[in-house]
Design an enzyme around this catalytic site. Sequence first.
Site, mmCIF file in Angstrom:
data_model
loop_
_atom_site.group_PDB
_atom_site.id
_atom_site.type_symbol
_atom_site.label_atom_id
_atom_site.label_comp_id
_atom_site.label_asym_id
_atom_site.label_seq_id
_atom_site.Cartn_x
_atom_site.Cartn_y
_atom_site.Cartn_z
ATOM 1 N N HIS A 1 -4.648 1.068 7.319
ATOM 2 C CA HIS A 1 -3.303 1.642 7.475
ATOM 3 C C HIS A 1 -3.127 2.839 6.534
ATOM 4 O O HIS A 1 -2.667 3.909 6.951
ATOM 5 C CB HIS A 1 -2.251 0.558 7.192
ATOM 6 C CG HIS A 1 -0.838 1.039 7.195
ATOM 7 N ND1 HIS A 1 0.100 0.618 8.115
ATOM 8 C CD2 HIS A 1 -0.191 1.920 6.382
ATOM 9 C CE1 HIS A 1 1.248 1.237 7.868
ATOM 10 N NE2 HIS A 1 1.107 2.020 6.821
ATOM 11 N N GLU A 2 -3.517 2.657 5.258
ATOM 12 C CA GLU A 2 -3.338 3.735 4.277
ATOM 13 C C GLU A 2 -4.276 4.908 4.569
ATOM 14 O O GLU A 2 -3.902 6.071 4.418
ATOM 15 C CB GLU A 2 -3.563 3.217 2.852
ATOM 16 C CG GLU A 2 -2.637 2.096 2.419
ATOM 17 C CD GLU A 2 -1.178 2.365 2.703
ATOM 18 O OE1 GLU A 2 -0.743 3.534 2.607
ATOM 19 O OE2 GLU A 2 -0.457 1.407 3.035
ATOM 20 N N HIS B 1 -2.923 7.359 6.927
ATOM 21 C CA HIS B 1 -1.951 8.303 6.346
ATOM 22 C C HIS B 1 -2.639 9.592 5.894
ATOM 23 O O HIS B 1 -2.034 10.669 5.916
ATOM 24 C CB HIS B 1 -1.245 7.682 5.129
ATOM 25 C CG HIS B 1 -0.072 6.814 5.465
ATOM 26 N ND1 HIS B 1 1.073 7.299 6.057
ATOM 27 C CD2 HIS B 1 0.152 5.485 5.270
ATOM 28 C CE1 HIS B 1 1.947 6.299 6.213
ATOM 29 N NE2 HIS B 1 1.416 5.194 5.743
ATOM 30 N N CYS C 1 5.710 -0.069 7.281
ATOM 31 C CA CYS C 1 5.333 1.094 6.483
ATOM 32 C C CYS C 1 6.554 1.534 5.675
ATOM 33 O O CYS C 1 7.662 1.580 6.207
ATOM 34 C CB CYS C 1 4.894 2.223 7.414
ATOM 35 S SG CYS C 1 4.408 3.728 6.550
ATOM 36 N N LEU C 2 6.333 1.856 4.413
ATOM 37 C CA LEU C 2 7.450 2.277 3.559
ATOM 38 C C LEU C 2 8.085 3.572 4.076
ATOM 39 O O LEU C 2 9.229 3.876 3.744
ATOM 40 C CB LEU C 2 6.981 2.456 2.114
ATOM 41 C CG LEU C 2 6.502 1.179 1.409
ATOM 42 C CD1 LEU C 2 5.982 1.504 0.016
ATOM 43 C CD2 LEU C 2 7.619 0.147 1.336
ATOM 44 N N GLN D 1 2.825 10.025 1.407
ATOM 45 C CA GLN D 1 4.135 9.352 1.415
ATOM 46 C C GLN D 1 4.988 9.706 0.206
ATOM 47 O O GLN D 1 6.186 9.439 0.191
ATOM 48 C CB GLN D 1 3.946 7.826 1.454
ATOM 49 C CG GLN D 1 3.324 7.332 2.749
ATOM 50 C CD GLN D 1 3.197 5.822 2.736
ATOM 51 O OE1 GLN D 1 2.248 5.285 2.219
ATOM 52 N NE2 GLN D 1 4.188 5.137 3.305
ATOM 53 N N GLY E 1 0.832 -1.195 0.000
ATOM 54 C CA GLY E 1 0.000 0.000 0.000
ATOM 55 C C GLY E 1 0.867 1.245 0.000
ATOM 56 O O GLY E 1 2.019 1.200 0.450
#
Length: 169
Positions: free
Chosen positions: A131-132, A135, A89-90, A49, A44
Amino acid sequence: MLDISLLGDEVLREPTERVTVFDSTLSILVDAMFDTMDEADGVGLAAPQVGVSKRIFVVDTRQEGGRIAFINPEIVETSEERSHYEEGCLSVPGIYKDVIRPAAVTVQAQDVTGRAFTIKATGLLARVVQHENDHLYGKLFIDRLPDEEREKVLRQWERRSKGRGKRKK
Ligand code: NI
């Protein structure tokens, strides 16, 4: 490929705006987000991000029907049932922690053409969507950890960033 913002970058904490124009600029951004997510081997990626404060995220659970772009998403229903899952997470590479969230969610969103859709997500998709979606509210998965554990993660991140000497302010 787009640059991925890391923990400490302001843009990850900023509020996001709704998308109102569904044009080629949007679809180019969404395509680039998919490419960036694939390249980073993520499941994701949310627009903040990649430095864009807009209500957009993409997911790919590597399951059938699991590659989806969400524009202006709203989680309209969450299950009472909760589940545990180890998240990463990236934007916080190298950190993986167990997070408790609702096991299933219903999400309404638009696709890149502006068409509205609704998905009842369970399993990994439900997890990634939540999760996304966080953000888009300037929230990271580490914010959902108990205080003590979050402090530990932040110290660990701080040490590692100093070691790398490339923490962006
Ligand atoms: Ni993330």
